[in-house]
Design an enzyme around this catalytic site. Structure first.
Site, PDB file in Angstrom:
ATOM      1  N   PHE A 152      35.529 -39.890  -9.037  1.00  0.00           N
ATOM      2  CA  PHE A 152      36.271 -39.188 -10.010  1.00  0.00           C
ATOM      3  C   PHE A 152      35.845 -39.966 -11.413  1.00  0.00           C
ATOM      4  CE2 PHE A 152      39.104 -38.793  -6.292  1.00  0.00           C
ATOM      5  CZ  PHE A 152      39.167 -37.506  -6.208  1.00  0.00           C
ATOM      6  N   LEU A 153      34.769 -40.731 -11.455  1.00  0.00           N
ATOM      7  CA  LEU A 153      34.111 -41.364 -12.661  1.00  0.00           C
ATOM      8  C   LEU A 153      33.894 -40.391 -13.736  1.00  0.00           C
ATOM      9  CD1 LEU A 153      31.321 -43.320 -10.924  1.00  0.00           C
ATOM     10  CD2 LEU A 153      33.602 -44.160 -11.341  1.00  0.00           C
ATOM     11  N   ASN A 208      38.779 -31.358 -10.950  1.00  0.00           N
ATOM     12  CA  ASN A 208      38.240 -31.050 -12.055  1.00  0.00           C
ATOM     13  C   ASN A 208      38.495 -29.641 -12.598  1.00  0.00           C
ATOM     14  OD1 ASN A 208      36.819 -33.026 -12.221  1.00  0.00           O
ATOM     15  ND2 ASN A 208      34.742 -32.395 -11.578  1.00  0.00           N
ATOM     16  N   GLY A 253      38.917 -28.261 -28.899  1.00  0.00           N
ATOM     17  CA  GLY A 253      37.518 -28.477 -29.694  1.00  0.00           C
ATOM     18  C   GLY A 253      36.783 -27.323 -29.378  1.00  0.00           C
ATOM     19  N   CYS A 260      29.547 -31.800 -14.763  1.00  0.00           N
ATOM     20  CA  CYS A 260      30.629 -31.613 -13.493  1.00  0.00           C
ATOM     21  C   CYS A 260      31.465 -30.540 -13.923  1.00  0.00           C
ATOM     22  CB  CYS A 260      31.547 -32.694 -13.491  1.00  0.00           C
ATOM     23  SG  CYS A 260      30.390 -34.537 -13.318  1.00  0.00           S
ATOM     24  N   LYS A 263      30.056 -26.926 -13.867  1.00  0.00           N
ATOM     25  CA  LYS A 263      29.475 -26.570 -12.261  1.00  0.00           C
ATOM     26  C   LYS A 263      30.642 -26.487 -11.468  1.00  0.00           C
ATOM     27  CE  LYS A 263      28.164 -30.522 -10.230  1.00  0.00           C
ATOM     28  NZ  LYS A 263      28.572 -30.951  -8.947  1.00  0.00           N
ATOM     29  N   LYS A 320      29.620 -35.121 -24.838  1.00  0.00           N
ATOM     30  CA  LYS A 320      30.822 -36.106 -25.427  1.00  0.00           C
ATOM     31  C   LYS A 320      30.190 -37.237 -25.742  1.00  0.00           C
ATOM     32  CE  LYS A 320      32.180 -38.056 -21.036  1.00  0.00           C
ATOM     33  NZ  LYS A 320      33.137 -38.485 -19.982  1.00  0.00           N
ATOM     34  N   ARG A 327      23.567 -31.949 -20.476  1.00  0.00           N
ATOM     35  CA  ARG A 327      23.860 -30.840 -19.415  1.00  0.00           C
ATOM     36  C   ARG A 327      24.810 -30.283 -20.010  1.00  0.00           C
ATOM     37  NH1 ARG A 327      23.474 -34.143 -13.860  1.00  0.00           N
ATOM     38  NH2 ARG A 327      24.075 -35.786 -15.339  1.00  0.00           N
TER      39      ARG A 327
HETATM   40  C1  UGA Z   1      34.697 -35.233 -15.366  1.00  0.00           C
HETATM   41  C2  UGA Z   1      36.153 -35.699 -14.986  1.00  0.00           C
HETATM   42  O1  UGA Z   1      36.788 -36.064 -15.818  1.00  0.00           O
HETATM   43  C3  UGA Z   1      35.901 -36.804 -13.990  1.00  0.00           C
HETATM   44  O2  UGA Z   1      37.070 -37.264 -13.416  1.00  0.00           O
HETATM   45  C4  UGA Z   1      34.897 -36.562 -12.808  1.00  0.00           C
HETATM   46  O3  UGA Z   1      34.532 -37.412 -11.918  1.00  0.00           O
HETATM   47  C5  UGA Z   1      33.493 -36.039 -13.393  1.00  0.00           C
HETATM   48  O4  UGA Z   1      33.825 -34.858 -14.374  1.00  0.00           O
HETATM   49  C6  UGA Z   1      32.603 -35.486 -12.236  1.00  0.00           C
HETATM   50  O5  UGA Z   1      33.055 -34.534 -11.429  1.00  0.00           O
HETATM   51  O6  UGA Z   1      31.694 -36.271 -12.032  1.00  0.00           O
HETATM   52  P1  UGA Z   1      32.900 -35.917 -17.273  1.00  0.00           P
HETATM   53  O7  UGA Z   1      31.993 -34.812 -17.055  1.00  0.00           O
HETATM   54  O8  UGA Z   1      32.226 -37.358 -17.323  1.00  0.00           O
HETATM   55  O9  UGA Z   1      33.962 -36.198 -16.043  1.00  0.00           O
HETATM   56  O10 UGA Z   1      33.728 -35.838 -18.722  1.00  0.00           O
HETATM   57  P2  UGA Z   1      35.047 -35.732 -19.146  1.00  0.00           P
HETATM   58  O11 UGA Z   1      35.729 -36.864 -19.964  1.00  0.00           O
HETATM   59  O12 UGA Z   1      36.089 -35.249 -18.166  1.00  0.00           O
HETATM   60  O13 UGA Z   1      34.881 -34.572 -20.265  1.00  0.00           O
HETATM   61  C7  UGA Z   1      34.155 -33.294 -19.887  1.00  0.00           C
HETATM   62  C8  UGA Z   1      34.236 -32.392 -21.110  1.00  0.00           C
HETATM   63  O14 UGA Z   1      35.393 -31.825 -21.620  1.00  0.00           O
HETATM   64  C9  UGA Z   1      33.744 -32.954 -22.362  1.00  0.00           C
HETATM   65  O15 UGA Z   1      32.512 -32.017 -23.013  1.00  0.00           O
HETATM   66  C10 UGA Z   1      34.702 -33.288 -23.298  1.00  0.00           C
HETATM   67  O16 UGA Z   1      34.321 -33.159 -24.702  1.00  0.00           O
HETATM   68  C11 UGA Z   1      35.686 -31.931 -23.171  1.00  0.00           C
HETATM   69  N1  UGA Z   1      36.959 -32.269 -23.335  1.00  0.00           N
HETATM   70  C12 UGA Z   1      37.801 -33.220 -22.680  1.00  0.00           C
HETATM   71  C13 UGA Z   1      37.770 -31.502 -24.257  1.00  0.00           C
HETATM   72  O17 UGA Z   1      37.351 -30.541 -24.964  1.00  0.00           O
HETATM   73  N2  UGA Z   1      38.980 -31.658 -24.495  1.00  0.00           N
HETATM   74  C14 UGA Z   1      39.571 -32.716 -24.117  1.00  0.00           C
HETATM   75  O18 UGA Z   1      40.885 -32.923 -23.931  1.00  0.00           O
HETATM   76  C15 UGA Z   1      38.893 -33.592 -22.773  1.00  0.00           C
END
Ligand code: UGA
Length: 436
Positions: A152-153, A208, A253, A260, A263, A320, A327
């Site tokens: 869940f990282l 996710n 946003g 992740c 996909k 982010k 990606r």
């Molecule tokens: C995500 C999950 O949060 C992790 O728990 C999971 O382990 C990971 O996928 C995975 O499956 O490997 P991650 O892809 O690193 O993690 O990024 P997030 O911080 O979750 O953000 C994902 C996207 O959502 C970003 O583009 C971010 O800008 C967007 N986001 C996030 C929003 O637009 N609004 C929010 O309130 C939060």
């Protein structure tokens, strides 16, 4: 956190972002970790202390626990020293939207007959994968055990997430392997969910998909706020204080990206479809996200009219902040749409430029935010990098040809933007300077 010299050694197959963080994290907890990757160059680099990804704190953690981290292209040393082999190979989407499990299958095929070892699946896989692998092991008389231990990282905070997880999920058939995986995580002091393999696989996909749903939901609320004059930041604040909703992942946003969410949402939708169930909600989550990336174009057109020949500055490109990962970044769609509309695009990202250069053609990359906005008709904040909070908005307004700032992450203080003389457009917030 307790460190124990008696810790079980482990193997990690795949030294990408999940594999490397897992390896460094377990090394920090005291395990000897035998990392295996088929990429000869990557392994050579890792042996020399070069970290192939940009992840805060990872380089330091690897350096600090170097003596317990062993890198090789050969499975033999991992099999010799460790009973538990964590699998952290890529499972990218295929054209059909299903996960591509070829790297996972290659790992399974490479395992020798042994009743002393277990595969511990970290890679995100469709529900049923564990069962198929167990069947394959049984048919081949390999005697290998199987544990699902989804990851869940989050990129950008992966080291912290490893060391302080909200929960650890261990899916197994109730034998030594599940107990051994559980024991590895005990020092982290997090709730540990022991369950069956299929449920563990589903926890990952459902988590996710739920988070992505939360984002698409707040993005739709933002779009309705724009029609009605409400402010989505205030709305999210008011909603988030409800314990049952919570404040996280309610930031409107220009859409979610990364390796992740896009996909895994598609993979879950596909998994449901393959089993005969039409997952309606996820179709909407995906569609809202695609449209959200494109709404910036109409915001620009609202103020600038035709975009042919207009100079547009993109601030941030990564999907982010705190990562160089491009990606499925919203900037990919945005820059392509802008170029197709005839705009001239200049972009600055503090970290992701070299990754972005591989994916985006026909735009100019600048060495600073100031250089990107100079002479621009409009600037779009795409990624909320911390340094953009310090932007000198007065200098920015003075150096731009136009005055439009589209804040794709609701990151800049609207009053500050207005005071600097910028025409400020956010996502789901009232326009400022009477621009609405
Ligand atoms: C995500 C999950 O949060 C992790 O728990 C999971 O382990 C990971 O996928 C995975 O499956 O490997 P991650 O892809 O690193 O993690 O990024 P997030 O911080 O979750 O953000 C994902 C996207 O959502 C970003 O583009 C971010 O800008 C967007 N986001 C996030 C929003 O637009 N609004 C929010 O309130 C939060």
């Amino acid at each position: 956190m307790e460190r124990n010299s008696e810790r079980e050694p482990i193997g990690v197959i795949g030294t990408g972002y999940v594999g490397l963080v897992t390896a460094a994290g377990f090394a920090a907890l005291g395990s000897d970790v035998y990392c295996v990757d088929i990429d000869v160059e990557k392994v050579r680099g890792l042996k020399e202390g070069r970290i192939p990804i940009w992840e805060p704190g990872l380089k330091e953690l690897v350096a600090e626990h170097r003596e317990r981290l062993h890198f090789s292209t050969d499975l033999a040393s991992a099999l010799e020293h460790a009973r538990l082999l964590f699998v952290a190979v890529g499972t990218p989407p295929t054209y059909s939207g299903d996960a591509d499990l070829s790297a996972v299958h290659a790992v399974v095929a490479a395992m020798p007959a042994s009743d002393r070892h277990a595969l511990v699946m970290k890679s995100t896989v469709p529900v049923g994968t564990g069962e198929n692998i167990e069947r394959a092991f049984a048919e081949q008389g390999k005697g290998f055990r199987y544990v699902s231990c989804p990851e869940f990282l989050k990129e950008g905070s992966a080291v912290k997430d490893f060391l302080h997880p909200d929960r650890v999920v261990v899916g197994d058939t109730g034998d030594w392997a599940g107990d051994a995986v559980q024991a590895l995580y005990v020092p982290l002091d997090a709730p540990i969910i022991r369950t069956d393999i299929k449920s563990a696989e589903m926890v990952k996909l459902a988590s996710n998909a739920f988070l992505a749903t939360k984002i698409s939901f707040i993005n739709e609320i933002a779009n309705v706020c724009e029609e009605t004059g409400a402010d989505v930041v205030e709305v999210a604040r008011g909603m988030g204080l409800d314990d049952r909703i919570g404040p996280k992942f309610l930031q409107a946003g220009i859409g979610f990206g990364g390796s992740c969410f896009p996909k895994d949402v598609t993979a879950l939708k596909q998994l449901a479809g393959n089993s005969g169930y039409h997952f309606q909600l996820l179709n909407a989550v995906i569609e809202v996200n695609e449209l959200q990336k494109r709404r910036v174009i109409s915001k620009l057109q609202k103020h600038l009219g035709d975009l042919v020949g207009k100079e547009i500055a993109l601030l941030g490109l990564a999907f982010k902040p705190n990562t160089d990962d491009m990606r499925e970044a919203s900037s990919l769609v945005l820059s392509a749409r802008l170029s197709a509309a005839g705009a001239r695009v200049r972009a600055y990202d503090p970290v992701a430029e070299s990754e972005a250069r591989k994916l985006i053609r026909g735009i100019e990359f600048t060495p600073s935010a100031a250089a990107a906005v100079e002479g621009a008709d409009a600037a779009v904040l795409v990624t909320e990098w911390p340094e953009f909070a310090e932007l000198d908005l007065v200098a920015m307004a003075a150096s731009m040809r136009g005055s439009l700032l589209v804040d794709g992450r609701n990151f800049i203080d609207p009053d500050r933007a207005r005071a600097a003389g910028l025409l400020y457009e956010a996502i789901g917030r009232p326009s400022h300077n009477g621009a609405g």
